[in-house]
Design a protein around this motif. Structure first.
Motif, short mmCIF file in Angstrom:
data_model
loop_
_atom_site.label_atom_id
_atom_site.label_comp_id
_atom_site.label_asym_id
_atom_site.label_seq_id
_atom_site.Cartn_x
_atom_site.Cartn_y
_atom_site.Cartn_z
N ILE A 107 0.82 0.18 -13.75
CA ILE A 107 -0.03 1.41 -14.07
C ILE A 107 -0.75 1.33 -12.73
N GLU A 108 -0.57 2.73 -12.15
CA GLU A 108 -1.30 2.58 -10.57
C GLU A 108 -2.10 4.10 -10.59
N TYR A 109 -3.10 3.95 -9.98
CA TYR A 109 -3.93 5.33 -9.87
C TYR A 109 -4.26 5.33 -8.20
N HIS A 110 -3.71 6.43 -7.52
CA HIS A 110 -3.49 6.75 -6.07
C HIS A 110 -4.76 7.85 -5.71
N PHE A 111 -5.42 7.48 -4.80
CA PHE A 111 -6.78 8.46 -4.48
C PHE A 111 -6.05 9.23 -3.24
N MET A 112 -6.16 10.42 -3.23
CA MET A 112 -5.62 11.39 -2.36
C MET A 112 -4.26 11.13 -1.73
N PRO A 113 -3.16 11.00 -2.66
CA PRO A 113 -1.88 10.46 -2.24
C PRO A 113 -1.19 11.35 -1.30
N ARG A 114 -1.59 12.46 -0.97
CA ARG A 114 -0.87 13.53 -0.07
C ARG A 114 -1.61 13.23 1.37
N SER A 115 -2.44 12.48 1.51
CA SER A 115 -3.18 12.20 2.79
C SER A 115 -2.02 10.98 3.63
N LEU A 116 -2.25 11.08 5.04
CA LEU A 116 -1.61 10.16 5.88
C LEU A 116 -1.60 8.61 5.28
N ILE A 117 -2.86 8.51 5.10
CA ILE A 117 -3.24 7.05 4.65
C ILE A 117 -3.93 7.12 3.46
N HIS A 118 -3.68 6.54 2.27
CA HIS A 118 -4.53 6.63 0.90
C HIS A 118 -4.56 5.23 0.40
N PHE A 119 -5.42 5.05 -0.62
CA PHE A 119 -5.57 3.89 -1.32
C PHE A 119 -5.07 4.09 -2.68
N SER A 120 -5.07 2.82 -3.40
CA SER A 120 -4.62 2.99 -5.06
C SER A 120 -5.31 1.52 -5.67
N ILE A 121 -5.57 1.77 -6.84
CA ILE A 121 -5.74 0.56 -7.99
C ILE A 121 -4.74 0.67 -8.86
N GLY A 122 -4.49 -0.70 -9.34
CA GLY A 122 -3.21 -0.56 -10.39
C GLY A 122 -3.48 -2.06 -10.97
N THR A 123 -2.65 -2.05 -11.78
CA THR A 123 -2.16 -3.47 -12.71
C THR A 123 -1.00 -3.46 -13.23
N THR A 124 -0.46 -4.88 -13.15
CA THR A 124 0.85 -4.99 -13.88
C THR A 124 0.45 -5.97 -15.02
N ILE A 125 0.95 -5.53 -16.61
CA ILE A 125 0.67 -6.34 -17.56
C ILE A 125 1.96 -6.59 -18.30
N GLY A 126 2.31 -8.11 -18.54
CA GLY A 126 3.36 -8.36 -19.14
C GLY A 126 3.26 -9.60 -19.40
N ALA A 127 4.54 -10.61 -18.93
CA ALA A 127 4.74 -11.80 -19.38
C ALA A 127 5.34 -12.57 -18.10
N GLY A 128 5.47 -13.76 -18.15
CA GLY A 128 6.05 -14.62 -17.02
C GLY A 128 6.71 -15.71 -17.70
N GLY A 129 7.60 -16.53 -17.19
CA GLY A 129 8.33 -17.64 -17.46
C GLY A 129 8.60 -18.68 -16.41
N ILE A 130 8.65 -19.84 -16.68
CA ILE A 130 9.05 -21.06 -15.80
C ILE A 130 10.08 -21.72 -16.51
N THR A 131 11.16 -22.19 -15.55
CA THR A 131 12.25 -22.81 -16.04
C THR A 131 12.35 -23.89 -15.08
N LEU A 132 12.43 -25.26 -15.65
CA LEU A 132 12.90 -26.49 -14.80
C LEU A 132 14.26 -26.75 -15.18
N TYR A 133 15.09 -27.31 -13.86
CA TYR A 133 16.39 -27.56 -14.22
C TYR A 133 16.73 -28.11 -12.90
N ASP A 134 18.22 -28.52 -13.12
CA ASP A 134 18.98 -28.94 -11.81
C ASP A 134 19.97 -28.08 -11.27
#
Length: 211
Positions: A107-134
């Motif tokens: 989810i992202e929210y962009h401030f003044m996205p039509r400007s040459l340079i602009h800023f945004s705030i956002g987040t990613t929400i979900g899951a992660g995984g770790i695997t150990l192997y050879d």
């Protein structure tokens, strides 16, 4: 009549170009598009610097002075990939390598996205995984799956808020740089705790789409 017609034509030309005509409801000041982007980043896990690679993409809803993105994002550790290097623990030979990845709803929210340079705030929400192997001695069962005795895996919750700055290079390409914080919960791998995995980071995004 001619004067009135000229004024009408001028009014039509003066209308913002971002107005979108719709079948129902007449004219709307919203535009819908989308983008996809490879990403490259860096962060620290358990005190060690890691390089990450991933991708993101979504639907863009642009208004007059704002833009909202709903999509998905994911990334993983590209380097290093030695379990001892990242965890500091010595595992048996069947768990010398490590793979770490995470992702989810973006989810992202962009401030003044039509400007040459602009800023945004956002987040990613979900899951992660770790695997150990050879990687040199992985065996497979009759179903073609990796034998469970040859690896260890763990899953956990991840939330990664960010603040980003974007440069609109062209109508189809946007370059972004983001500062992130990765938060983990439920991680139970030897040598890596929730605190070890949760940390600040940064990434560069190469976005291709219609902006």
């Amino acid at each position: 009549m001619i004067f009135a017609q000229e004024n009408t034509e001028k009014d039509e030309e003066a209308k913002p170009q971002y107005l979108t005509k719709t079948l129902i409801g007449g004219t709307s000041n919203l535009t819908f598009s989308g983008y996809g982007a490879p990403t490259v980043g860096f962060s620290r896990i358990n005190g060690n610097w890691v390089t990450t690679a991933g991708g993101r993409g979504g639907v863009i809803i642009n208004g007059i002075n704002h833009g909202i993105v709903l999509g998905f994002a994911g990334e993983g550790v590209a380097y290093p990939n030695g379990s001892k290097t990242i965890t500091g623990e010595t595992f048996d030979e069947s768990q010398e390598n490590i793979e770490i990845g995470w992702g989810g709803l973006l989810i992202e929210y962009h401030f003044m996205p039509r400007s040459l340079i602009h800023f945004s705030i956002g987040t990613t929400i979900g899951a992660g995984g770790i695997t150990l192997y050879d990687r040199n001695s992985v065996s497979y069962n009759e179903e073609g799956e990796v034998d469970e005795e040859d690896y260890y895996s763990d899953s956990f919750f991840v939330a990664q808020p960010e603040i980003a700055m974007y440069l609109n290079v062209t109508k189809f390409f946007r370059l972004g740089a983001a500062a992130t914080y990765r938060y983990a919960y439920g991680l139970d791998t030897e040598g890596i705790s929730n605190t070890d995995f949760s940390n600040f980071g940064g990434k560069v995004m190469f976005q291709f789409g219609w902006f």
